[in-house]
Design a protein around this motif. Structure first.
Motif, mmCIF file in Angstrom:
data_model
loop_
_atom_site.group_PDB
_atom_site.id
_atom_site.type_symbol
_atom_site.label_atom_id
_atom_site.label_comp_id
_atom_site.label_asym_id
_atom_site.label_seq_id
_atom_site.Cartn_x
_atom_site.Cartn_y
_atom_site.Cartn_z
ATOM 1 N N LYS A 134 16.670 33.687 -35.312
ATOM 2 C CA LYS A 134 17.302 32.894 -36.473
ATOM 3 C C LYS A 134 16.024 32.223 -36.975
ATOM 4 N N TYR A 135 15.255 31.700 -36.468
ATOM 5 C CA TYR A 135 14.187 30.761 -36.984
ATOM 6 C C TYR A 135 13.168 31.720 -37.725
ATOM 7 N N ILE A 136 12.921 32.859 -37.425
ATOM 8 C CA ILE A 136 11.986 33.851 -38.138
ATOM 9 C C ILE A 136 12.737 34.043 -39.482
ATOM 10 N N ALA A 137 14.072 34.203 -39.410
ATOM 11 C CA ALA A 137 14.807 34.512 -40.575
ATOM 12 C C ALA A 137 14.852 33.209 -41.442
ATOM 13 N N GLU A 138 14.921 32.269 -41.034
ATOM 14 C CA GLU A 138 14.996 30.856 -41.976
ATOM 15 C C GLU A 138 13.496 30.965 -42.506
ATOM 16 N N ALA A 139 12.472 31.268 -41.827
ATOM 17 C CA ALA A 139 11.102 31.288 -42.638
ATOM 18 C C ALA A 139 11.194 32.060 -43.734
ATOM 19 N N LYS A 140 11.723 33.212 -43.283
ATOM 20 C CA LYS A 140 11.409 34.273 -44.408
ATOM 21 C C LYS A 140 12.504 34.058 -45.645
ATOM 22 N N PHE A 141 13.561 33.262 -45.440
ATOM 23 C CA PHE A 141 14.595 32.670 -46.504
ATOM 24 C C PHE A 141 13.706 31.850 -47.441
ATOM 25 N N ILE A 142 13.029 30.804 -46.572
ATOM 26 C CA ILE A 142 12.166 29.624 -47.222
ATOM 27 C C ILE A 142 11.106 30.517 -48.183
ATOM 28 N N ARG A 143 10.574 31.409 -47.589
ATOM 29 C CA ARG A 143 9.513 32.019 -48.321
ATOM 30 C C ARG A 143 9.882 32.732 -49.436
ATOM 31 N N ALA A 144 11.020 33.501 -49.377
ATOM 32 C CA ALA A 144 11.656 34.280 -50.551
ATOM 33 C C ALA A 144 11.854 33.238 -51.514
ATOM 34 N N LEU A 145 12.731 32.273 -51.099
ATOM 35 C CA LEU A 145 13.177 31.107 -52.189
ATOM 36 C C LEU A 145 12.074 30.410 -53.051
ATOM 37 N N SER A 146 10.980 30.313 -52.421
ATOM 38 C CA SER A 146 9.724 29.488 -52.913
ATOM 39 C C SER A 146 9.145 30.672 -53.858
ATOM 40 N N TYR A 147 9.020 31.672 -53.510
ATOM 41 C CA TYR A 147 8.618 32.891 -54.389
ATOM 42 C C TYR A 147 9.183 33.160 -55.504
ATOM 43 N N PHE A 148 10.671 32.927 -55.355
ATOM 44 C CA PHE A 148 11.662 33.266 -56.620
ATOM 45 C C PHE A 148 11.152 32.034 -57.626
ATOM 46 N N TYR A 149 10.929 30.748 -57.435
ATOM 47 C CA TYR A 149 10.696 30.004 -58.328
ATOM 48 C C TYR A 149 9.343 29.913 -58.986
ATOM 49 N N LEU A 150 8.208 30.347 -57.885
ATOM 50 C CA LEU A 150 6.976 30.560 -58.380
ATOM 51 C C LEU A 150 6.700 31.783 -59.339
ATOM 52 N N VAL A 151 7.434 32.753 -59.145
ATOM 53 C CA VAL A 151 7.246 33.826 -60.006
ATOM 54 C C VAL A 151 7.861 33.682 -61.350
ATOM 55 N N ASN A 152 8.923 32.862 -61.467
ATOM 56 C CA ASN A 152 9.770 32.554 -62.597
ATOM 57 C C ASN A 152 9.246 31.531 -63.541
ATOM 58 N N LEU A 153 8.188 30.496 -62.701
ATOM 59 C CA LEU A 153 7.539 29.380 -63.477
ATOM 60 C C LEU A 153 6.267 29.888 -63.986
ATOM 61 N N TRP A 154 5.647 31.056 -63.238
ATOM 62 C CA TRP A 154 4.282 31.195 -63.808
ATOM 63 C C TRP A 154 4.068 32.741 -64.215
ATOM 64 N N ALA A 155 5.124 33.452 -64.260
ATOM 65 C CA ALA A 155 5.033 34.923 -64.885
ATOM 66 C C ALA A 155 6.098 35.187 -65.735
ATOM 67 N N GLN A 156 5.876 36.007 -66.802
ATOM 68 C CA GLN A 156 6.929 36.408 -67.294
ATOM 69 C C GLN A 156 8.145 37.105 -66.776
ATOM 70 N N PRO A 157 9.312 36.885 -67.347
ATOM 71 C CA PRO A 157 10.635 37.543 -66.682
ATOM 72 C C PRO A 157 10.420 39.116 -66.255
ATOM 73 N N TYR A 158 11.087 39.507 -65.436
ATOM 74 C CA TYR A 158 11.180 40.917 -64.895
ATOM 75 C C TYR A 158 10.977 41.927 -65.999
ATOM 76 N N LYS A 159 11.884 41.931 -67.010
ATOM 77 C CA LYS A 159 12.034 42.885 -67.919
ATOM 78 C C LYS A 159 10.831 42.766 -69.212
#
Length: 471
Positions: A134-159
């Protein structure tokens, strides 16, 4: 790679949870322990896992600022001089200290998740296997959530490119040895947007099986069901990620997973969501207590509320989109020598990341786009009206063709999710220009300045970190 002075090395924040009949929140203050102490036994590992959520509260990133920046760079609110050139597409430079602090805050949060994953692997077996998973899963969720906002703030959209092959942000998936932080091997280049999204999806799918479900009964809800990762939060974030990719079949699949779980529902009074953080509608929030935002310059309420710094006003054009009967206008917009956002009123307010109403609208948008020809998908239209009628039973959303329905979904998202950190992304992910507003000129879709610059100090330190065009 981030410079050493910006990274919390060799420790994780330890926080604990407490319950009361009035409010449940993260307790402050917290202590710091070296890894061998933080991972000494099952109890300490559990507390260290909670500490990752303290890192998620980073005041310059998901503690609030990343949400504010996405909204003040859109069209429904104005920002006063406090935020300087952040909302000004023409004048923003790579030396902006607010942008730099947000970039560093995002990667510091990623580092904390990586640091936890590194050490729980090193000290494996000290917690129960199901807890460790569970703790490992929480770390991966937090990392995924952080990268979602990083990539949308500092990069053009997916398409921006058909296959997401354009530059995104650097994927850092390991906790760097402090003694080697300036090595050439740590001067990582930018990954493509596709690679970043693939990693987000990978982390979330790996996290899903080991996370808890949410109790179906409202009386059984607690902070752990909203302030910590759950299966519902993972499926909800996956639905949003696929929507941003314009993979509508997958967005539909994961929104259906949330809806069919019967763990969430709309609450009758929308205002309650922003005062009672564990409602049936709340899926994931960054939890705060009054001690988490002592600096009045960082909490959401200090900028949005007329009782705080009052830097960000709601535009009259946004208010006019709603009927006078709409609760989102009556209860969530405050008229006090101007118009103000009423969602946030206290420095202890939680940051709402995922709500069930968004899931309904994701499903509606997916269905509308998947419909053949120019037909109106009746289920999509019903979902939009389900969200509308919660706040305004007196008006119906109508559409005579597919394009009108898609426009209606996007308008309802705009009304429902206003000032919850998705403002600019709504234009970027759907390929629309950002209209002229206030003193700012229209920004054509794909314009260089719709994404943040990488901090000058970071590109100087890491020559492999290629700057966004136009900065």
């Amino acid at each position: 790679m981030l410079k050493l002075k910006y990274i919390l090395i060799g420790s994780l924040a330890l926080t604990s949870l407490f319950s009361s009949c009035q409010k449940q929140t993260f307790e402050q203050p917290y202590a710091y322990l070296e890894p061998e102490d933080a991972f000494l036994n099952a109890d300490r590992i559990g507390k260290t896992a909670v500490g990752m959520y303290d890192a998620l509260q980073n005041r310059d990133f998901l503690g609030g600022r990343a949400f504010i920046y996405a909204d003040i760079r859109a069209i429904d609110c104005s920002a006063g001089p406090y935020f300087g050139s952040v909302p000004n597409y023409e004048n923003l430079t790579s030396e902006n200290l607010m942008v730099e602090a947000s970039f560093v805050g995002g990667y510091r949060t990623v580092y904390e998740a990586n640091f936890f994953l590194k050490n729980i692997a090193k000290y494996t077996g000290r917690a129960k296997p199901e807890d460790e998973a569970k703790y490992i899963a929480e770390a991966k969720f937090i990392r995924a959530l952080s990268y979602f906002y990083l990539v949308n703030l500092w990069a053009q959209p997916y398409k921006f490119t058909n296959d997401g092959s354009h530059p995104g942000v650097a994927l850092v998936l390991n906790a760097t040895d402090p003694s080697k932080i300036f090595d050439a091997s740590n001067q990582v280049p930018r990954n493509s947007v596709k690679e970043v999204y693939d990693q987000i999806i990978k982390d979330l799918n790996e996290a899903l099986p080991s996370l808890p479900k949410v109790p179906a009964a409202a009386a059984s809800r607690s902070i752990s069901n909203v302030g910590r990762a759950t299966q519902g939060a993972v499926n909800g974030l996956l639905a949003r990620v696929y929507l941003y990719k314009q993979d509508y079949a997958k967005a539909l699949e994961y929104s259906n997973k949330v809806i069919s779980s019967n763990e969430y529902s709309l609450v009758p009074n929308i205002k309650n969501i922003f005062t009672d953080y564990t409602t049936m509608e709340s899926m994931f929030s960054v939890a705060h207590s009054g001690g988490d935002n002592p600096n009045t310059n960082h909490s959401l309420s200090q900028h949005y509320s007329p009782n705080g710094r009052a830097d960000i006003q709601v535009s009259s054009s946004f208010e006019s989109l709603m009927s006078e009967n709409d609760a989102r206008r009556k209860d969530l917009i405050i008229e006090d020598d101007g118009l103000w956002n009423g969602k946030f009123s206290s420095i202890g307010d939680w940051v709402p990341v995922l709500r069930f109403s968004e899931i309904l609208l994701i499903k509606a948008e997916a269905l509308a786009n998947l419909e053949n020809g120019t037909n109106v998908n009746s289920e999509a239209l019903a979902l939009v009206n389900q969200v509308r009628h919660r706040s305004d039973p007196s008006t119906n959303v109508t559409a005579t063709n597919k394009n009108e329905l898609i426009a209606a979904v996007l308008k309802e998202r705009r009304l429902e999710l206003a000032f919850e950190g998705q403002g600019i992304y709504e234009f970027l992910r759907t390929g629309r220009n950002i209209p002229a507003h206030g003193i700012f000129n229209e920004q054509v879709w794909g314009s260089n300045k719709v994404v943040f610059p990488f901090p000058y100090s970071e590109t100087q330190q890491n020559p492999n970190l290629v700057q966004n065009p136009g900065y």
